[in-house]
Structure formats: C-alpha cells, structure tokens
Scaffold this motif. Structure first.
Motif, PDB file in Angstrom:
ATOM      1  N   CYS A   1     -26.218  28.673  -5.786  1.00  0.00           N
ATOM      2  CA  CYS A   1     -26.540  30.030  -5.347  1.00  0.00           C
ATOM      3  C   CYS A   1     -27.300  30.005  -4.033  1.00  0.00           C
ATOM      4  CB  CYS A   1     -27.388  30.735  -6.403  1.00  0.00           C
ATOM      5  SG  CYS A   1     -26.493  31.022  -7.928  1.00  0.00           S
ATOM      6  N   GLY A   2     -27.105  31.064  -3.269  1.00  0.00           N
ATOM      7  CA  GLY A   2     -27.845  31.223  -2.034  1.00  0.00           C
ATOM      8  C   GLY A   2     -26.931  31.488  -0.859  1.00  0.00           C
ATOM      9  N   GLU A   3     -27.546  31.842   0.251  1.00  0.00           N
ATOM     10  CA  GLU A   3     -26.797  32.128   1.472  1.00  0.00           C
ATOM     11  C   GLU A   3     -26.179  30.842   2.011  1.00  0.00           C
ATOM     12  OE1 GLU A   3     -27.601  33.832   5.952  1.00  0.00           O
ATOM     13  OE2 GLU A   3     -29.003  34.337   4.348  1.00  0.00           O
ATOM     14  N   ARG A   4     -24.917  30.932   2.357  1.00  0.00           N
ATOM     15  CA  ARG A   4     -24.205  29.755   2.891  1.00  0.00           C
ATOM     16  C   ARG A   4     -24.604  29.536   4.339  1.00  0.00           C
ATOM     17  NH1 ARG A   4     -18.355  30.731  -0.107  1.00  0.00           N
ATOM     18  NH2 ARG A   4     -19.299  30.851  -2.158  1.00  0.00           N
ATOM     19  N   GLY A   5     -24.973  28.311   4.629  1.00  0.00           N
ATOM     20  CA  GLY A   5     -25.372  27.953   5.986  1.00  0.00           C
ATOM     21  C   GLY A   5     -24.295  27.132   6.668  1.00  0.00           C
ATOM     22  N   ALA A   6     -24.714  26.094   7.349  1.00  0.00           N
ATOM     23  CA  ALA A   6     -23.787  25.236   8.082  1.00  0.00           C
ATOM     24  C   ALA A   6     -23.064  24.279   7.135  1.00  0.00           C
ATOM     25  CB  ALA A   6     -24.537  24.435   9.138  1.00  0.00           C
ATOM     26  N   ALA A   7     -21.809  24.025   7.464  1.00  0.00           N
ATOM     27  CA  ALA A   7     -21.016  22.971   6.818  1.00  0.00           C
ATOM     28  C   ALA A   7     -20.548  22.068   7.950  1.00  0.00           C
ATOM     29  CB  ALA A   7     -19.837  23.562   6.047  1.00  0.00           C
TER      30      ALA A   7
ATOM     31  N   LEU B   1       0.853  -1.185   0.000  1.00  0.00           N
ATOM     32  CA  LEU B   1       0.000   0.000   0.000  1.00  0.00           C
ATOM     33  C   LEU B   1       0.892   1.239   0.000  1.00  0.00           C
ATOM     34  CD1 LEU B   1      -2.955   1.033   0.245  1.00  0.00           C
ATOM     35  CD2 LEU B   1      -2.552   1.124   2.708  1.00  0.00           C
ATOM     36  N   ALA B   2       0.743   2.079  -1.017  1.00  0.00           N
ATOM     37  CA  ALA B   2       1.548   3.295  -1.133  1.00  0.00           C
ATOM     38  C   ALA B   2       0.827   4.505  -0.563  1.00  0.00           C
ATOM     39  CB  ALA B   2       1.916   3.548  -2.594  1.00  0.00           C
ATOM     40  N   GLY B   3      -0.508   4.511  -0.611  1.00  0.00           N
ATOM     41  CA  GLY B   3      -1.252   5.661  -0.111  1.00  0.00           C
ATOM     42  C   GLY B   3      -2.730   5.386  -0.014  1.00  0.00           C
ATOM     43  N   VAL B   4      -3.435   6.319   0.649  1.00  0.00           N
ATOM     44  CA  VAL B   4      -4.883   6.203   0.831  1.00  0.00           C
ATOM     45  C   VAL B   4      -5.493   7.589   0.906  1.00  0.00           C
ATOM     46  CG1 VAL B   4      -4.738   6.101   3.373  1.00  0.00           C
ATOM     47  CG2 VAL B   4      -6.716   5.101   2.203  1.00  0.00           C
ATOM     48  N   ILE B   5      -6.712   7.711   0.408  1.00  0.00           N
ATOM     49  CA  ILE B   5      -7.496   8.937   0.533  1.00  0.00           C
ATOM     50  C   ILE B   5      -8.908   8.542   0.939  1.00  0.00           C
ATOM     51  CG2 ILE B   5      -8.207   9.042  -1.896  1.00  0.00           C
ATOM     52  CD1 ILE B   5      -7.741  12.125  -1.719  1.00  0.00           C
ATOM     53  N   VAL B   6      -9.463   9.304   1.894  1.00  0.00           N
ATOM     54  CA  VAL B   6     -10.776   8.976   2.450  1.00  0.00           C
ATOM     55  C   VAL B   6     -11.679  10.212   2.368  1.00  0.00           C
ATOM     56  CG1 VAL B   6     -12.025   8.261   4.540  1.00  0.00           C
ATOM     57  CG2 VAL B   6      -9.758   7.300   4.048  1.00  0.00           C
ATOM     58  N   TYR B   7     -12.925   9.987   1.987  1.00  0.00           N
ATOM     59  CA  TYR B   7     -13.940  11.030   1.968  1.00  0.00           C
ATOM     60  C   TYR B   7     -15.112  10.580   2.814  1.00  0.00           C
ATOM     61  CZ  TYR B   7     -11.540  13.136  -2.018  1.00  0.00           C
ATOM     62  OH  TYR B   7     -10.613  13.721  -2.833  1.00  0.00           O
ATOM     63  N   SER B   8     -15.695  11.545   3.534  1.00  0.00           N
ATOM     64  CA  SER B   8     -16.856  11.242   4.361  1.00  0.00           C
ATOM     65  C   SER B   8     -17.970  12.242   4.087  1.00  0.00           C
ATOM     66  CB  SER B   8     -16.469  11.281   5.845  1.00  0.00           C
ATOM     67  OG  SER B   8     -15.908  12.533   6.182  1.00  0.00           O
ATOM     68  N   ARG B   9     -19.167  11.840   4.449  1.00  0.00           N
ATOM     69  CA  ARG B   9     -20.343  12.663   4.182  1.00  0.00           C
ATOM     70  C   ARG B   9     -20.351  13.872   5.104  1.00  0.00           C
ATOM     71  NH1 ARG B   9     -23.766   9.179   3.038  1.00  0.00           N
ATOM     72  NH2 ARG B   9     -22.876   7.505   4.074  1.00  0.00           N
ATOM     73  N   MET B  10     -20.882  14.957   4.574  1.00  0.00           N
ATOM     74  CA  MET B  10     -21.087  16.188   5.329  1.00  0.00           C
ATOM     75  C   MET B  10     -22.540  16.612   5.177  1.00  0.00           C
ATOM     76  SD  MET B  10     -17.755  18.564   4.489  1.00  0.00           S
ATOM     77  CE  MET B  10     -18.305  19.860   5.608  1.00  0.00           C
ATOM     78  N   THR B  11     -22.984  17.449   6.094  1.00  0.00           N
ATOM     79  CA  THR B  11     -24.277  18.093   5.971  1.00  0.00           C
ATOM     80  C   THR B  11     -23.994  19.559   5.672  1.00  0.00           C
ATOM     81  OG1 THR B  11     -25.210  16.581   7.599  1.00  0.00           O
ATOM     82  CG2 THR B  11     -26.459  18.595   7.126  1.00  0.00           C
ATOM     83  N   VAL B  12     -24.359  19.995   4.470  1.00  0.00           N
ATOM     84  CA  VAL B  12     -24.050  21.353   4.023  1.00  0.00           C
ATOM     85  C   VAL B  12     -25.320  21.977   3.455  1.00  0.00           C
ATOM     86  CG1 VAL B  12     -22.694  22.730   2.391  1.00  0.00           C
ATOM     87  CG2 VAL B  12     -21.637  20.785   3.553  1.00  0.00           C
ATOM     88  N   GLU B  13     -25.559  23.230   3.849  1.00  0.00           N
ATOM     89  CA  GLU B  13     -26.734  23.942   3.365  1.00  0.00           C
ATOM     90  C   GLU B  13     -26.339  25.222   2.643  1.00  0.00           C
ATOM     91  OE1 GLU B  13     -29.572  24.670   6.417  1.00  0.00           O
ATOM     92  OE2 GLU B  13     -30.012  22.550   6.697  1.00  0.00           O
ATOM     93  N   ILE B  14     -26.982  25.431   1.512  1.00  0.00           N
ATOM     94  CA  ILE B  14     -26.861  26.684   0.765  1.00  0.00           C
ATOM     95  C   ILE B  14     -28.284  27.106   0.407  1.00  0.00           C
ATOM     96  CG2 ILE B  14     -26.026  27.819  -1.329  1.00  0.00           C
ATOM     97  CD1 ILE B  14     -23.659  25.918  -1.350  1.00  0.00           C
ATOM     98  N   GLY B  15     -28.622  28.351   0.745  1.00  0.00           N
ATOM     99  CA  GLY B  15     -29.969  28.851   0.469  1.00  0.00           C
ATOM    100  C   GLY B  15     -31.045  28.040   1.154  1.00  0.00           C
ATOM    101  N   GLY B  16     -30.726  27.473   2.331  1.00  0.00           N
ATOM    102  CA  GLY B  16     -31.698  26.687   3.080  1.00  0.00           C
ATOM    103  C   GLY B  16     -31.909  25.276   2.558  1.00  0.00           C
ATOM    104  N   LYS B  17     -31.151  24.894   1.529  1.00  0.00           N
ATOM    105  CA  LYS B  17     -31.289  23.546   0.962  1.00  0.00           C
ATOM    106  C   LYS B  17     -30.020  22.744   1.192  1.00  0.00           C
ATOM    107  CE  LYS B  17     -34.358  25.086  -2.695  1.00  0.00           C
ATOM    108  NZ  LYS B  17     -34.526  25.303  -4.113  1.00  0.00           N
TER     109      LYS B  17
END
Length: 175
Positions: free
Chosen positions: A156-162, A56-72
């Motif tokens: 587009c929209g107002e940036r909320g929580a990340a 094994l030479a390397g690894v990259i991991v991604y995980s889910r986030m809860t992100v809102e823009i414009g209330g969505k």
C-alpha cells in the motif's frame, strides 16, 4: 523434447551470449546481460537445457530495481531478457522458464516483478499494466507490466519511482 531448468553457471556464459545474439536482431540484449553481470545487478539467471542434446534451449534473466511505494523501498526485479533458441520455440521452453523463475523469486522474498513486453504474452502469467501504472519510469505505458509476488498483494501507498538497473539506460547505444 525434455528440458531441465537450472541456475546458470559460469559454464553457460558463452552459450547464453551466443543464444542472445541469435535470438534478437541486434546485440542489445547480449550487451545488457554483460553489463548487468559486470555491474553486479543480476538477481537470477535460469537456463533451460535440452536434456537429449545438452544444448542451451533458453535463458531468462532478472536484475535488481529500485522501487518505492509509500516512500519505502521494496524488493523488486526486472525480467529481461527472455530468449529461446529458434529451433526450440513453440515447445513451452519460455513458459517453463518464466514459471520456474517466478517461484524462485517469490521464495526469495521479491515483492514485485516488472517486465517490458507484449501484454498478449505476459498477461498469462499474471503480469498487468495496471500493476505498473503510477510508477515513475521512462518505460511507463501499456507495455510496462508488473506482477506482485507475495500472495498477489501490492504494498500500500503512493507509487514512486521504478528504476531499472543502470545497464538498461545503455540499450540501443545510449550511455
């Protein structure tokens, strides 16, 4: 050196854990990956295997986030961790992992990727602190960067929580 980038399998678990424990000064990243897996928050894990040695030479991991823009809610993920074996560094392994994973995430429909890291490194892939500014996050600042994936367009929209997956709050022994 020739490397192959592929999705991680159950057969990679021990090698990934060992690599993360060698690559970082504390076991935080190894524990993060374990918690993300247990919590079901992993979205994508790719490995780079050295085709000559099979190691094994390397690894990259991604995980889910809860992100809102414009209330969505929008499809967003966090990149962490990215690690390369000390003997393989400086040979393009990390860059290959990042580039391959961003293509896969875009193809899967992810809208936005966040990373907490060195701007001098991640800006080469298009990450920018400007894209992350305005999101409510405990990691807000110059090292929190984002990258819009779908043609580089930020919704587009107002940036909320990340909000990162719960496992991130436990880094450094915080729980």
């Amino acid at each position: 050196m020739s490397i192959a980038i592929r999705p991680a399998t159950g057969g990679h678990v021990a090698a990934i854990d060992a690599l993360l424990r060698r690559a970082f000064p504390a076991p935080d990243e190894a524990m993060l990956v374990q918690r993300l897996c247990i919590d079901g928050d992993m979205v994508l894990t790719l490995v780079a295997d050295d085709e000559e040695s099979g190691a094994l030479a390397g690894v990259i991991v991604y995980s889910r986030m809860t992100v809102e823009i414009g209330g969505k809610s929008i499809g967003a993920v966090a990149l962490a961790p990215l690690a390369v074996d000390a003997g393989q560094r400086g040979q393009g392994v990390a860059e290959a992992l990042v580039r391959a994973s961003l293509v896969q995430l875009a193809d899967a429909g992810a809208m936005l990727v966040f990373v907490l890291g060195d701007p001098a490194y991640y800006e080469r892939f298009g990450f920018s602190a400007d894209w992350a500014r305005g999101f409510a996050s405990p990691y807000a600042g110059d090292y929190l960067m984002a990258l819009p994936l779908q043609g580089g367009a930020m919704p587009c929209g107002e940036r909320g929580a990340a909000t990162h997956a719960r496992a991130f709050a436990q880094l450094g022994g915080n729980s």
